[in-house]
Design an enzyme around this catalytic site. Structure first.
Site, PDB file in Angstrom:
ATOM      1  N   ASP A  82      -5.267  -0.296   0.559  1.00  0.00           N
ATOM      2  CA  ASP A  82      -5.125   0.407   2.036  1.00  0.00           C
ATOM      3  C   ASP A  82      -5.855   1.037   1.945  1.00  0.00           C
ATOM      4  O   ASP A  82      -6.315   1.965   1.494  1.00  0.00           O
ATOM      5  CB  ASP A  82      -3.574   0.587   1.447  1.00  0.00           C
ATOM      6  CG  ASP A  82      -3.306   0.293   3.024  1.00  0.00           C
ATOM      7  OD1 ASP A  82      -3.318   0.148   4.335  1.00  0.00           O
ATOM      8  OD2 ASP A  82      -1.654   1.309   3.628  1.00  0.00           O
ATOM      9  N   HIS A  83      -5.642   1.639   3.598  1.00  0.00           N
ATOM     10  CA  HIS A  83      -6.433   2.784   3.679  1.00  0.00           C
ATOM     11  C   HIS A  83      -7.548   3.415   3.624  1.00  0.00           C
ATOM     12  O   HIS A  83      -7.572   4.468   2.537  1.00  0.00           O
ATOM     13  CB  HIS A  83      -5.613   3.792   4.135  1.00  0.00           C
ATOM     14  CG  HIS A  83      -4.678   3.514   5.010  1.00  0.00           C
ATOM     15  ND1 HIS A  83      -5.021   4.145   6.438  1.00  0.00           N
ATOM     16  CD2 HIS A  83      -3.630   3.265   5.756  1.00  0.00           C
ATOM     17  CE1 HIS A  83      -3.860   3.866   7.771  1.00  0.00           C
ATOM     18  NE2 HIS A  83      -3.361   3.158   6.743  1.00  0.00           N
ATOM     19  N   GLY A 181       4.667   7.479   6.514  1.00  0.00           N
ATOM     20  CA  GLY A 181       6.131   8.573   5.988  1.00  0.00           C
ATOM     21  C   GLY A 181       7.095   8.593   6.964  1.00  0.00           C
ATOM     22  O   GLY A 181       7.291   7.220   7.659  1.00  0.00           O
ATOM     23  N   GLY A 209       3.418   2.157   8.802  1.00  0.00           N
ATOM     24  CA  GLY A 209       4.257   3.296   9.149  1.00  0.00           C
ATOM     25  C   GLY A 209       6.164   2.344   9.267  1.00  0.00           C
ATOM     26  O   GLY A 209       6.740   2.860  10.001  1.00  0.00           O
ATOM     27  N   ASN A 230       3.654  -2.757   6.423  1.00  0.00           N
ATOM     28  CA  ASN A 230       3.313  -2.456   5.690  1.00  0.00           C
ATOM     29  C   ASN A 230       4.818  -1.252   5.034  1.00  0.00           C
ATOM     30  O   ASN A 230       5.592  -0.088   5.913  1.00  0.00           O
ATOM     31  CB  ASN A 230       2.728  -0.882   5.279  1.00  0.00           C
ATOM     32  CG  ASN A 230       1.568  -2.490   5.698  1.00  0.00           C
ATOM     33  OD1 ASN A 230       1.038  -2.850   5.599  1.00  0.00           O
ATOM     34  ND2 ASN A 230       0.731  -1.062   5.621  1.00  0.00           N
ATOM     35  N   THR A 233       6.568   4.373   2.169  1.00  0.00           N
ATOM     36  CA  THR A 233       7.983   5.866   1.636  1.00  0.00           C
ATOM     37  C   THR A 233       9.275   5.402   1.035  1.00  0.00           C
ATOM     38  O   THR A 233       9.991   5.988  -0.127  1.00  0.00           O
ATOM     39  CB  THR A 233       7.660   6.925   3.109  1.00  0.00           C
ATOM     40  OG1 THR A 233       6.401   6.684   3.539  1.00  0.00           O
ATOM     41  CG2 THR A 233       8.931   8.302   2.032  1.00  0.00           C
TER      42      THR A 233
END
Length: 286
Positions: A82-83, A181, A209, A230, A233
């Site tokens: 990811d990212h 987050g 998120g 996704n 957190t």
């Protein structure tokens, strides 16, 4: 069963109105927990790692664990990076055995995002693996990528259409008001924007998120075209909170297998709820 590309599972999800959950895993117990949850619910699964986790655990350890899980599982499992902004690291992960990667060039101007994404798509296409890209900027913190709320930008539907057509990217993560987050307040999701993007773009859309979004808002996002959600957190918090509670209950406990087992179960139960929320239960056979 071996690790699979996430492209077919996400296409099926969009066609049938549900979402595959991509769980961020930072260690073996987390990986085992979400695999057990997918098995119990018979749902397709995406194991997801950040660049930070790759550096922490090592890509070959991650791939070996994911391959073992996939070989023993009855549900399809993909492994996603990811990212990632580093083309060299993406290539290394693809060579190691990742079956999906995200090139995040969203911080660059549109033309540069197109160029960098196209470069990754060209490599990944030869290996028959999935590629995800981002348009706009999702706010919050993802590893060492920090996007202030003031800097977050929502994706433009017409730009999304042009971006997919020019890059050939099979999965798109448009910024639609979510944040990485946990949310400090109510998420400010632009549902009309999701609907407009879905009208212009036929590829599966990704909801970044996903931790902390109210259930009814998640369901609405999926109904409008989001085919991947996704979760990071919430999963990490459930795991860590369980360990904290175990050690508070018995500070003399020094066997990690005991408190790790409880933490793993907490993650599994949360993962089951997320899979059910996204409508992916029973969809493994698709």
């Amino acid at each position: 069963m071996s690790l699979v590309s996430s492209t077919p599972m996400l296409q099926k999800a969009r066609e049938n109105g549900y979402a595959v959950v991509a769980f961020k895993v930072h260690g073996l117990e987390l990986l085992q927990a979400v695999v057990e949850a997918a098995e119990e619910t018979q749902a397709p699964l995406i194991l997801q790692t950040t660049v930070g986790t790759v550096k922490h655990l090592g890509m070959h350890y991650i791939v070996a664990a994911a391959k073992t899980a996939a070989e023993q599982a009855s549900v399809p499992i993909a492994l996603h990076l990811d990212h990632c902004q580093d083309f060299a690291l993406i290539v290394q992960c693809l060579r190691a055995g990742y079956t999906s990667v995200m090139i995040d060039a969203s911080m660059h101007p549109f033309e540069e995002n197109v160029r960098r994404t196209s470069q990754v798509v060209e490599v990944a296409r030869a290996l028959n693996v999935n590629v995800e890209a981002e348009l706009g900027k999702v706010g919050g913190v993802e590893d060492d990528i920090v996007v202030d709320e003031a800097d977050a930008m929502l994706a433009d539907p017409l730009e999304c259409e042009q971006f997919v057509a020019r890059t050939g990217v099979p999965t798109l993560a448009p910024a639609i008001g979510t944040a990485h987050g946990m949310y400090k307040g109510e998420p400010n999701i632009d549902f009309d924007r999701i609907a407009a993007i879905a009208r212009h773009v036929s590829v599966p859309l990704v909801l970044h998120g996903g931790s902390g979004i109210p259930d009814e808002q998640v369901a609405r996002c999926i109904s409008l075209g989001m085919a991947k959600m996704n979760v990071a957190t919430e999963l990490k918090n459930a795991f860590s909170t369980s360990i904290q509670q175990s050690l508070m209950n018995d500070p003399t406990e020094l066997d990690p297998r005991k408190y790790m087992a409880l933490a793993k179960e907490a993650v599994k139960q949360l993962a089951i709820k997320k899979i059910q929320l996204c409508g992916a239960e029973g969809k493994a056979t698709l």
